[in-house]
Design a protein around this motif. Structure first.
Motif, PDB file in Angstrom:
ATOM      1  N   ALA A 240       0.802  -1.213   0.000  1.00  0.00           N
ATOM      2  CA  ALA A 240       0.000   0.000   0.000  1.00  0.00           C
ATOM      3  C   ALA A 240       0.838   1.267   0.000  1.00  0.00           C
ATOM      4  N   SER A 241       2.098   1.189   0.382  1.00  0.00           N
ATOM      5  CA  SER A 241       2.941   2.380   0.483  1.00  0.00           C
ATOM      6  C   SER A 241       3.524   2.811  -0.843  1.00  0.00           C
TER       7      SER A 241
ATOM      8  N   ALA B 148      -4.479   4.347  -0.368  1.00  0.00           N
ATOM      9  CA  ALA B 148      -4.310   2.901  -0.208  1.00  0.00           C
ATOM     10  C   ALA B 148      -3.912   2.518   1.208  1.00  0.00           C
ATOM     11  N   MET B 149      -3.089   3.330   1.878  1.00  0.00           N
ATOM     12  CA  MET B 149      -2.637   2.949   3.219  1.00  0.00           C
ATOM     13  C   MET B 149      -3.774   2.954   4.245  1.00  0.00           C
ATOM     14  N   PRO B 150      -4.609   3.999   4.335  1.00  0.00           N
ATOM     15  CA  PRO B 150      -5.754   3.905   5.257  1.00  0.00           C
ATOM     16  C   PRO B 150      -6.712   2.775   4.896  1.00  0.00           C
ATOM     17  N   VAL B 151      -6.917   2.555   3.607  1.00  0.00           N
ATOM     18  CA  VAL B 151      -7.788   1.465   3.182  1.00  0.00           C
ATOM     19  C   VAL B 151      -7.230   0.123   3.648  1.00  0.00           C
TER      20      VAL B 151
ATOM     21  N   VAL C 206     -15.588  -5.868   1.885  1.00  0.00           N
ATOM     22  CA  VAL C 206     -16.092  -5.660   0.530  1.00  0.00           C
ATOM     23  C   VAL C 206     -15.690  -4.278   0.024  1.00  0.00           C
ATOM     24  N   ALA C 207     -15.906  -3.249   0.862  1.00  0.00           N
ATOM     25  CA  ALA C 207     -15.611  -1.881   0.441  1.00  0.00           C
ATOM     26  C   ALA C 207     -14.127  -1.700   0.134  1.00  0.00           C
ATOM     27  N   THR C 208     -13.263  -2.192   1.015  1.00  0.00           N
ATOM     28  CA  THR C 208     -11.822  -2.042   0.782  1.00  0.00           C
ATOM     29  C   THR C 208     -11.335  -2.960  -0.327  1.00  0.00           C
ATOM     30  N   GLY C 209     -11.948  -4.135  -0.460  1.00  0.00           N
ATOM     31  CA  GLY C 209     -11.517  -5.083  -1.479  1.00  0.00           C
ATOM     32  C   GLY C 209     -11.783  -4.607  -2.885  1.00  0.00           C
TER      33      GLY C 209
END
Length: 686
Positions: free
Chosen positions: A303-304, A312-315, A366-369
């Motif tokens: 994510a970084s 991406a990192m908070p997700v 689901v939301a993050t995926g």
């Protein structure tokens, strides 16, 4: 009516959303491992004069050590001069010695991508004309015993985080009385110990994992010092510091908080308020520590880097916390169902609260995926054309099985409420039965409630209150008072010990009866079986997750493939070179044959044949043969036996093409003693 329909509708929504999310969601944060996208000189080319340097271009910035980029002559001797340097963007170069002789040279690279994964590979180019080379291997970063141990450490670190975070969340959000249950305490503490030990192991293994790959270098202090200066090393150290805070959290949760929960029954208003404040503080502190632990992965891995790292990192942090809430809470529920003491039964309300927690976790997944899938795959074809996509399809199947089992568990949970109430009523009955005990003078008195302390039985094994005794006359008792005083004082300690023994025996009988009633409940037994099956699938799913975090995502693999694949030439090309890509399948092995002919004209030509696996890696098959046929002129087949140059590369010089025309190029690939196939394609030559 509402009570019957709502759980079913919620279950249906859970099933549909989880399957849809798993279709798109990856196990790890979205981004990519670094991939080689270009080089100068290019792979497989033959140059007239020796270059002064070689350069390589990656899909993202990489970390390079002093020996990260090497150039080896046909005898395996290094010919680079100085250290590699970043010349522009993601392009790195190293100088070469002057006066290099003709022959085939091997360029070997061993770097660490921005997402912390080691990337190693090699390719060849030739000066003057191709030649044989003794170079067969180019390093072992990321593989071998050290690579296996590192992968195991990653798996254990994920498992420890999930059990620690999910188990604590289950206690605070679903079953507060569980803070005093020894089995749950051991589970959460075990998660903390596993995560701590795995983090220390990863820190020691990191240096060897990204460099030599040797087990003996694990305790090399110089390598450890280099690791501590990297982003990954800083993340691992930060994780250890956060684990110290987590240890304090666990101590308070199973110490002061558990004691206050045990005092709940007789607590006054002030104590109840203090207990609520402590629970609220633990919840806030636990969320902060858990988010910090999740960030130690997000800030150092996929994510970084890549697209939109700020999003991406908070997700990724939310994704990891949701996984922990679902899988870790499921593990804690399983332990509570099997190991909770009869005196502290797991009620149906706690199971219902976990069901809501798991439902919310799946929605977050689901939301993050969906967002992660966009960064990882990039196209639908990546599902089947890349190893990452294929692993993701395996994960999809496992998630579908797990959601199906969760639906079964919810059905058992719905049936659990009524039997649980009956069990509570039965369990309360023994405490309300009066206990008849013998007094010190042989009389009988009645004690009510579980808190009453029975007096000892007068003699032997006779039950108190079951033996008829004549009352002692008052005159006799008065006359002998001075004589009976000493025996009464001596019997008092024995009476107290006997009373305590009777209390323990009665409690043991009541506990055993409640346990038998609990275990005899078919609904609870069905819930146990379904939750156990869910946990088994979760273990396998976590292994697939770990494999996905170490696999190059489909988006990057396809982009690297497109960047390195030379375009097929036509007669109008100014270079005149011809490149053909021909897939093959021997029935047991699949791959791709790349046929290069330069300048693809009448007369002498240079021919190169490259054999690759489906993932693009070089494939060293036992034998490769080529035949050229011009059917229109009835010429051929003209056999060509190319010489093996290096892994997956064969070459031949002076290949004669007598006439121009539409030639059939047939390549025979033998992958074993009995498996071979001949594939062909037509092309205009001359």
């Amino acid at each position: 009516m509402t009570r019957t329909i709502t759980p079913r509708l919620r279950t249906l929504v859970l099933l549909l959303l989880a399957v849809a999310g798993a279709l798109f969601a990856g196990a790890s944060p979205a981004s990519a491992h670094a991939a080689l996208t270009g080089s100068d000189p290019a792979q497989g080319v033959v140059v007239d004069r020796a270059p002064t340097q070689i350069s390589v271009t990656f899909s993202e910035q990489v970390a390079m050590g002093d020996g990260a980029l090497r150039v080896l002559d046909p005898k395996g001797k290094p010919v680079q001069s100085g250290k590699p340097a970043n010349v522009s963007g993601t392009t790195y170069a190293v100088r070469l010695h002057a006066g290099l002789a003709d022959g085939t040279y091997t360029v070997a690279y061993q770097v660490v991508s921005a997402d912390s994964h080691p990337v190693a590979g090699a390719y060849t180019f030739s000066i003057g004309a191709p030649s044989a080379t003794v170079v067969t291997g180019t390093g072992g970063a990321g593989g071998g015993v050290v690579g296996g141990l590192y992968s195991l450490g990653r798996y254990l670190s994920y498992a420890g985080f999930i059990v620690l975070t999910g188990g604590a969340a289950f206690v605070l959000a679903c079953w507060r009385q569980g803070a005093g249950v020894r089995a749950l305490q051991r589970l959460v503490v075990g998660g903390w110990l596993t995560l701590t030990a795995a983090t220390l192991g990863l820190l020691l293994l990191r240096g060897s994992y990204t460099s030599s790959g040797k087990l003996g270098d694990v305790f090399d202090l110089d390598l450890l010092g280099q690791v501590l200066q990297t982003k990954t090393g800083a993340a691992l150290v930060s994780r250890l510091l956060l684990l110290a805070a987590a240890a304090l959290f666990v101590a308070v949760l199973f110490g002061a908080y558990a004691r206050r929960e045990e005092e709940e029954g007789g607590a006054d208003e002030g104590v109840a308020a203090e207990r609520r404040d402590l629970g609220f503080g633990l919840a806030i502190g636990g969320i902060v520590v858990a988010a910090g632990l999740a960030a130690s992965w997000a800030l150092a891995e996929h994510a970084s880097t890549g697209l939109q790292p700020g999003i991406a990192m908070p997700v990724d942090i939310v994704h990891l916390l949701a996984v922990a809430g679902w899988f870790g809470g499921l593990t804690a529920l399983l332990v509570a169902l099997y190991r909770a003491p009869a005196g502290t039964p797991l009620g149906a309300d706690a199971v219902h609260r976990f069901s809501r927690l798991a439902f919310g976790s799946v929605l977050a997944l689901v939301a993050t995926g969906v967002y992660q899938s966009w960064r990882q795959l990039g196209s639908w074809s990546a599902f089947t054309d890349t190893r990452y996509g294929q692993l993701l399809l395996v994960k999809l199947g496992l998630v579908a099985v797990m959601v199906g089992l969760a639906w079964i568990s919810r059905r058992w949970t719905g049936r659990l409420a009524e039997p649980q109430q009956e069990e509570g009523a039965v369990a309360a009955t023994p405490a309300a039965v009066p206990a008849v005990t013998a007094g010190a003078g042989g009389g009988e008195h009645v004690e009510k409630g579980a808190a009453s302390t029975p007096a000892p039985e007068p003699t032997g094994t006779e039950r108190p209150g079951t033996r008829d005794e004549a009352p002692v006359p008052a005159t006799a008792a008065t006359a002998g008072a001075s004589e009976a005083e000493a025996p009464a004082e001596t019997a008092a300690p024995a009476d107290a010990a006997r009373a305590a023994q009777l209390t323990r025996q009665r409690d043991a009988i009541d506990t055993a009866r409640r346990k038998r009633l609990r275990d005899a409940d078919p609904n609870r037994s069905g819930l146990r079986r379904s939750v156990l099956a869910e946990a088994g699938v979760a273990v396998v799913l976590l292994a697939v997750t770990t494999a996905l975090t170490q696999t190059e995502p489909g988006r990057t693999e396809q982009e690297a493939r497109a960047a390195t694949a030379p375009a097929a030439s036509s007669p109008a090309d100014t270079s005149g070179a011809l490149t053909l890509d021909i897939p093959f399948d021997t029935g047991g092995e699949k791959g791709l044959v790349r046929f290069d002919l330069d300048p693809a004209r009448v007369g002498a030509n240079e021919m190169h044949v490259y054999v690759q696996r489906p993932d693009g890696r070089p494939y060293d098959v036992p034998e490769v043969k080529v035949a050229l046929t011009l059917k229109a002129k009835k010429i051929g087949p003209l056999p060509v036996a190319p010489e093996h140059i290096t892994t997956g590369h064969w070459a031949a010089s002076g290949v004669q093409v007598p006439l121009a025309g539409d030639w059939e190029v047939a390549v025979t690939v033998r992958t074993s003693d009995i498996d071979q196939v001949t594939v062909s394609k037509n092309a205009q030559i001359g």
